[in-house]
Design a protein around this motif. Structure first.
Motif, PDB file in Angstrom:
ATOM      1  N   ALA A  35       0.831  -1.197   0.000  1.00 19.49           N
ATOM      2  CA  ALA A  35       0.000   0.000   0.000  1.00 19.49           C
ATOM      3  C   ALA A  35       0.872   1.256   0.000  1.00 19.49           C
ATOM      4  O   ALA A  35       0.624   2.195  -0.764  1.00 19.49           O
ATOM      5  CB  ALA A  35      -0.925  -0.005   1.212  1.00 19.49           C
ATOM      6  N   ILE A  36       1.918   1.230   0.836  1.00 23.23           N
ATOM      7  CA  ILE A  36       2.819   2.390   0.879  1.00 23.23           C
ATOM      8  C   ILE A  36       3.516   2.566  -0.463  1.00 23.23           C
ATOM      9  O   ILE A  36       3.593   3.677  -1.002  1.00 23.23           O
ATOM     10  CB  ILE A  36       3.865   2.214   2.004  1.00 23.23           C
ATOM     11  CG1 ILE A  36       3.165   2.275   3.360  1.00 23.23           C
ATOM     12  CG2 ILE A  36       4.932   3.298   1.921  1.00 23.23           C
ATOM     13  CD1 ILE A  36       4.080   1.978   4.525  1.00 23.23           C
ATOM     14  N   ASN A  74       4.039   5.517  -5.466  1.00 22.01           N
ATOM     15  CA  ASN A  74       4.261   5.238  -6.882  1.00 22.01           C
ATOM     16  C   ASN A  74       5.540   4.439  -7.145  1.00 22.01           C
ATOM     17  O   ASN A  74       6.214   4.633  -8.151  1.00 22.01           O
ATOM     18  CB  ASN A  74       4.297   6.549  -7.680  1.00 22.01           C
ATOM     19  CG  ASN A  74       3.333   6.453  -8.850  1.00 22.01           C
ATOM     20  OD1 ASN A  74       2.949   5.355  -9.253  1.00 22.01           O
ATOM     21  ND2 ASN A  74       2.953   7.592  -9.402  1.00 22.01           N
ATOM     22  N   TRP A  75       5.900   3.573  -6.206  1.00 20.70           N
ATOM     23  CA  TRP A  75       7.041   2.685  -6.405  1.00 20.70           C
ATOM     24  C   TRP A  75       6.543   1.339  -6.899  1.00 20.70           C
ATOM     25  O   TRP A  75       5.355   1.040  -6.794  1.00 20.70           O
ATOM     26  CB  TRP A  75       7.768   2.431  -5.080  1.00 20.70           C
ATOM     27  CG  TRP A  75       8.474   3.611  -4.529  1.00 20.70           C
ATOM     28  CD1 TRP A  75       8.524   4.873  -5.068  1.00 20.70           C
ATOM     29  CD2 TRP A  75       9.212   3.664  -3.311  1.00 20.70           C
ATOM     30  NE1 TRP A  75       9.240   5.700  -4.270  1.00 20.70           N
ATOM     31  CE2 TRP A  75       9.688   4.991  -3.167  1.00 20.70           C
ATOM     32  CE3 TRP A  75       9.528   2.724  -2.324  1.00 20.70           C
ATOM     33  CZ2 TRP A  75      10.458   5.394  -2.088  1.00 20.70           C
ATOM     34  CZ3 TRP A  75      10.296   3.124  -1.246  1.00 20.70           C
ATOM     35  CH2 TRP A  75      10.770   4.449  -1.133  1.00 20.70           C
ATOM     36  N   ALA A  76       7.490   0.536  -7.391  1.00 20.50           N
ATOM     37  CA  ALA A  76       7.114  -0.838  -7.740  1.00 20.50           C
ATOM     38  C   ALA A  76       6.816  -1.577  -6.439  1.00 20.50           C
ATOM     39  O   ALA A  76       7.661  -1.588  -5.535  1.00 20.50           O
ATOM     40  CB  ALA A  76       8.252  -1.518  -8.479  1.00 20.50           C
ATOM     41  N   PRO A 119      11.902  -6.764   0.586  1.00 13.37           N
ATOM     42  CA  PRO A 119      12.841  -6.569   1.704  1.00 13.37           C
ATOM     43  C   PRO A 119      12.155  -6.392   3.059  1.00 13.37           C
ATOM     44  O   PRO A 119      12.619  -6.960   4.064  1.00 13.37           O
ATOM     45  CB  PRO A 119      13.613  -5.296   1.320  1.00 13.37           C
ATOM     46  CG  PRO A 119      12.947  -4.737   0.139  1.00 13.37           C
ATOM     47  CD  PRO A 119      12.095  -5.774  -0.479  1.00 13.37           C
ATOM     48  N   LEU A 120      11.055  -5.664   3.100  1.00  6.21           N
ATOM     49  CA  LEU A 120      10.372  -5.448   4.393  1.00  6.21           C
ATOM     50  C   LEU A 120       9.839  -6.751   4.980  1.00  6.21           C
ATOM     51  O   LEU A 120       9.962  -7.009   6.177  1.00  6.21           O
ATOM     52  CB  LEU A 120       9.209  -4.465   4.217  1.00  6.21           C
ATOM     53  CG  LEU A 120       9.502  -3.001   4.512  1.00  6.21           C
ATOM     54  CD1 LEU A 120       8.234  -2.162   4.382  1.00  6.21           C
ATOM     55  CD2 LEU A 120      10.084  -2.853   5.914  1.00  6.21           C
ATOM     56  N   VAL A 121       9.235  -7.562   4.135  1.00  3.92           N
ATOM     57  CA  VAL A 121       8.648  -8.811   4.633  1.00  3.92           C
ATOM     58  C   VAL A 121       9.746  -9.795   5.044  1.00  3.92           C
ATOM     59  O   VAL A 121       9.601 -10.511   6.027  1.00  3.92           O
ATOM     60  CB  VAL A 121       7.685  -9.420   3.590  1.00  3.92           C
ATOM     61  CG1 VAL A 121       7.160 -10.755   4.067  1.00  3.92           C
ATOM     62  CG2 VAL A 121       6.539  -8.468   3.339  1.00  3.92           C
ATOM     63  N   ILE A 122      10.857  -9.803   4.313  1.00  6.20           N
ATOM     64  CA  ILE A 122      11.977 -10.660   4.723  1.00  6.20           C
ATOM     65  C   ILE A 122      12.453 -10.252   6.109  1.00  6.20           C
ATOM     66  O   ILE A 122      12.661 -11.094   6.993  1.00  6.20           O
ATOM     67  CB  ILE A 122      13.146 -10.590   3.700  1.00  6.20           C
ATOM     68  CG1 ILE A 122      12.751 -11.328   2.420  1.00  6.20           C
ATOM     69  CG2 ILE A 122      14.422 -11.185   4.290  1.00  6.20           C
ATOM     70  CD1 ILE A 122      13.803 -11.325   1.344  1.00  6.20           C
ATOM     71  N   ALA A 177      -2.954  -1.401   9.659  1.00  3.47           N
ATOM     72  CA  ALA A 177      -3.425  -0.029   9.876  1.00  3.47           C
ATOM     73  C   ALA A 177      -2.651   0.954   9.013  1.00  3.47           C
ATOM     74  O   ALA A 177      -3.245   1.841   8.380  1.00  3.47           O
ATOM     75  CB  ALA A 177      -3.274   0.335  11.350  1.00  3.47           C
ATOM     76  N   VAL A 178      -1.318   0.774   8.947  1.00  2.49           N
ATOM     77  CA  VAL A 178      -0.501   1.653   8.108  1.00  2.49           C
ATOM     78  C   VAL A 178      -0.946   1.544   6.648  1.00  2.49           C
ATOM     79  O   VAL A 178      -1.124   2.541   5.954  1.00  2.49           O
ATOM     80  CB  VAL A 178       0.997   1.283   8.245  1.00  2.49           C
ATOM     81  CG1 VAL A 178       1.822   2.013   7.207  1.00  2.49           C
ATOM     82  CG2 VAL A 178       1.495   1.601   9.642  1.00  2.49           C
ATOM     83  N   GLY A 179      -1.168   0.299   6.210  1.00  4.69           N
ATOM     84  CA  GLY A 179      -1.576   0.072   4.823  1.00  4.69           C
ATOM     85  C   GLY A 179      -2.899   0.730   4.492  1.00  4.69           C
ATOM     86  O   GLY A 179      -3.044   1.435   3.485  1.00  4.69           O
ATOM     87  N   VAL A 180      -3.889   0.511   5.343  1.00  2.00           N
ATOM     88  CA  VAL A 180      -5.217   1.064   5.094  1.00  2.00           C
ATOM     89  C   VAL A 180      -5.166   2.599   5.068  1.00  2.00           C
ATOM     90  O   VAL A 180      -5.756   3.242   4.204  1.00  2.00           O
ATOM     91  CB  VAL A 180      -6.218   0.563   6.170  1.00  2.00           C
ATOM     92  CG1 VAL A 180      -7.559   1.270   6.031  1.00  2.00           C
ATOM     93  CG2 VAL A 180      -6.415  -0.929   6.038  1.00  2.00           C
ATOM     94  N   SER A 181      -4.393   3.168   6.008  1.00  2.00           N
ATOM     95  CA  SER A 181      -4.266   4.619   6.038  1.00  2.00           C
ATOM     96  C   SER A 181      -3.607   5.133   4.765  1.00  2.00           C
ATOM     97  O   SER A 181      -4.060   6.118   4.172  1.00  2.00           O
ATOM     98  CB  SER A 181      -3.436   5.067   7.244  1.00  2.00           C
ATOM     99  OG  SER A 181      -3.917   4.471   8.408  1.00  2.00           O
TER     100      SER A 181
END
Lengths: 271, 230
Positions: free
Chosen positions: A55-56, A61-63, A70-73, A103-107
């Motif tokens: 979502a972020i 507008n990034w891929a 990387p974040l999930v790893i 919450a971060v994603g939805v926001s």
């Protein structure tokens, strides 16, 4: 039959089919050690992190994958190490991470205008969203996981059965755990867009847990789980195409029926 | 000398629970670590096998620790009880894996596993499912695994926890036989009476202090008399 041919005449269906097949296989393979080690809910936590990250990325507008992988790893490595201790902290922390990223994603999504379609896609998945890049990535991932399970079968077995013992007897046990964490993370990120953040962990849980009802050896469990995962995907795909149901949900429905069948077989066997 | 450790100190969380611990384990020793709950027995064992770093002091091993100089038998996890695997498969995880990666075991390795299982009286269970075994049989499998890792030194953390008295006595008998054949043992135990039949040293932990006794000294000490009478 003609309907099946028709199904594969769309290139997006072919892409979705390839990626889905491999992801189902990978998730089912990883499922056996994860479920046995009581890490079942890590898949669920990671899918929420993946949701937040995508979502972020979309908002910026990034891929999506460049941020999500990387974040999930990172989250996967942290979570696997925390729950190693089996403490309350690890358990609660998993909840914190997953609800927090949701919450971060939805926001992020609601701050970005005109993105309503993507939310449902991320929550419940869409087979249409697979790109050629996803196909290549999943082929590499699939090859990596299958190779790891063949080459390191005994190490995976040893670490799954008794991590304490494996640590004491030496060997790069930490490396196996990291490998498990990284492979799980990539599987979740790739599979999430097909299955959705809410349903992806079912690909990890159901096949392994169904197989566990009947099979009493680790290798049988892994093989049966892989077969179940892939079969549920194939049948789910067909079900979804013919009845215009969401792909993710259809696959889970098939997995659920497999579980019921295996549970009954297991009960009869033990009775 | 297999293990030689001086002036060890361990914390649990932020508080110091053990101080100035001295341990010498020689070939053929049978050392029992005893003490009340929370005295630091498990912490000390974790220190000896390298799972926990001592806050002070160093542990010297006479063998290359990381290449299976020691066989460890940790406390069993609940989830191991119904783990889907055969007895053979679990015992095999004790085999040293320093010959590179191969999904297969050699004939010699399989023979060795069977030999150890037979030694512990569970050879006929080799192909049985681990989850169908009794508690005592499962502990023997884990003992076999530790023996496959090392014949020289076994470190055991309450191996008879949760077993009934008869099975516990049998287990100690096996340990006594192994020790008589030359395997050194270091063990945390609550069944001091049984353990002291064959042991030659006692390390008693109390209020942060670890006192090392020979078996006879321990039996004649205040604490020894009290503990054994119980």
């Amino acid at each position: 039959m003609t309907l099946l041919t028709e199904m594969f005449s769309y290139s997006f269906m072919v892409r979705g089919f390839i990626v889905g097949f491999i992801i189902s296989l990978c998730a089912a393979l990883l499922g056996s050690p994860l479920v046995l080690k009581r890490y079942s809910m890590i898949g669920d936590g990671l899918s929420h992190v993946s949701f937040g990250a995508m979502a972020i990325a979309t908002a910026l507008n990034w891929a999506p994958l460049s941020l999500a992988i990387p974040l999930v790893i990172l989250a996967s490595v942290i979570l696997l190490n925390l729950s190693e201790k089996g403490t309350l902290r690890g358990d609660a922390f998993l909840g914190l991470i997953s609800t927090g990223s949701m919450a971060v994603g939805v926001s992020a999504i609601s701050l970005t205008k005109g993105m309503n379609i993507d939310v449902t896609n991320y929550m419940f998945g869409s087979i249409l969203s697979m790109t050629q890049g996803d196909v290549y990535l999943s082929l590499v991932l699939g090859a990596l996981i299958i190779l790891s399970f063949i080459l390191f079968y005994h190490e995976i077995f040893a670490v799954t059965f008794d991590e304490t013992f494996a640590r004491v007897s030496g060997g790069p046990y930490k490396a196996y755990k990291m490998l498990l964490a990284v492979l799980t993370a990539i599987t979740i990120v790739l599979g999430m867009r097909m299955m959705g953040a809410m349903l992806i962990s079912s690909l990890i849980l159901f096949p392994a847990f169904s197989a566990m009802q009947v099979f009493g050896r680790f290798y049988q469990l892994i093989i049966a789980s892989a077969i179940l995962g892939v079969t549920a995907f194939l049948l789910g795909m067909v079900l979804s195409y013919f009845y215009a149901l969401p792909t993710g949900a259809s696959i889970v429905l098939i997995n659920m029926s497999f579980f019921i069948i295996f549970y009954l077989i297991g009960r009869r066997k033990n009775a | 000398m297999l293990i030689c450790a001086h002036h060890l100190a361990f914390n649990y969380g932020d508080s110091r629970i053990l101080e100035n611990v001295n341990i010498d384990v020689e070939k053929g020793d049978y050392l029992v670590i005893a003490g009340a709950n929370g005295a630091g027995k498990s912490t000390l064992i974790k220190g000896l096998v390298g799972l926990k770093k001592p806050q002070e002091g160093v542990i010297h091993y006479s063998f290359e620790h990381k290449s299976n100089g020691l066989g460890y038998m940790p406390q069993q996890h609940v989830f191991q009880k119904d783990f889907p695997a055969s007895v053979e498969e679990i015992a095999r995880t004790g085999l040293p894996r320093d010959k590179g990666f191969s999904p297969f075991f050699s004939k010699a390795e399989k023979r060795e596993v069977l030999r150890i299982l037979n030694l512990l009286g569970i050879g006929d269970l080799a192909r049985k499912s681990f989850s169908t075994l009794s508690g005592g049989q499962q502990q023997r499998v884990l003992l076999a695994r530790a023996l496959l890792a090392s014949r020289e030194l076994l470190i055991l953390d309450e191996p008879t926890a949760g077993l009934d008295p008869l099975v516990t006595a049998e287990f100690y008998q096996i340990l006594g036989t192994l020790n008589a054949k030359g395997t050194a043992l270091v063990m945390v135990s609550h069944d001091l009476k049984l353990a002291l039949k064959d042991a030659n040293k006692v390390l008693y932990l109390q209020e942060g202090i670890a006192q090392l006794y020979s078996k006879n000294d321990f039996l004649q000490s205040e604490i020894g008399k009290k503990v054994v009478q119980k």
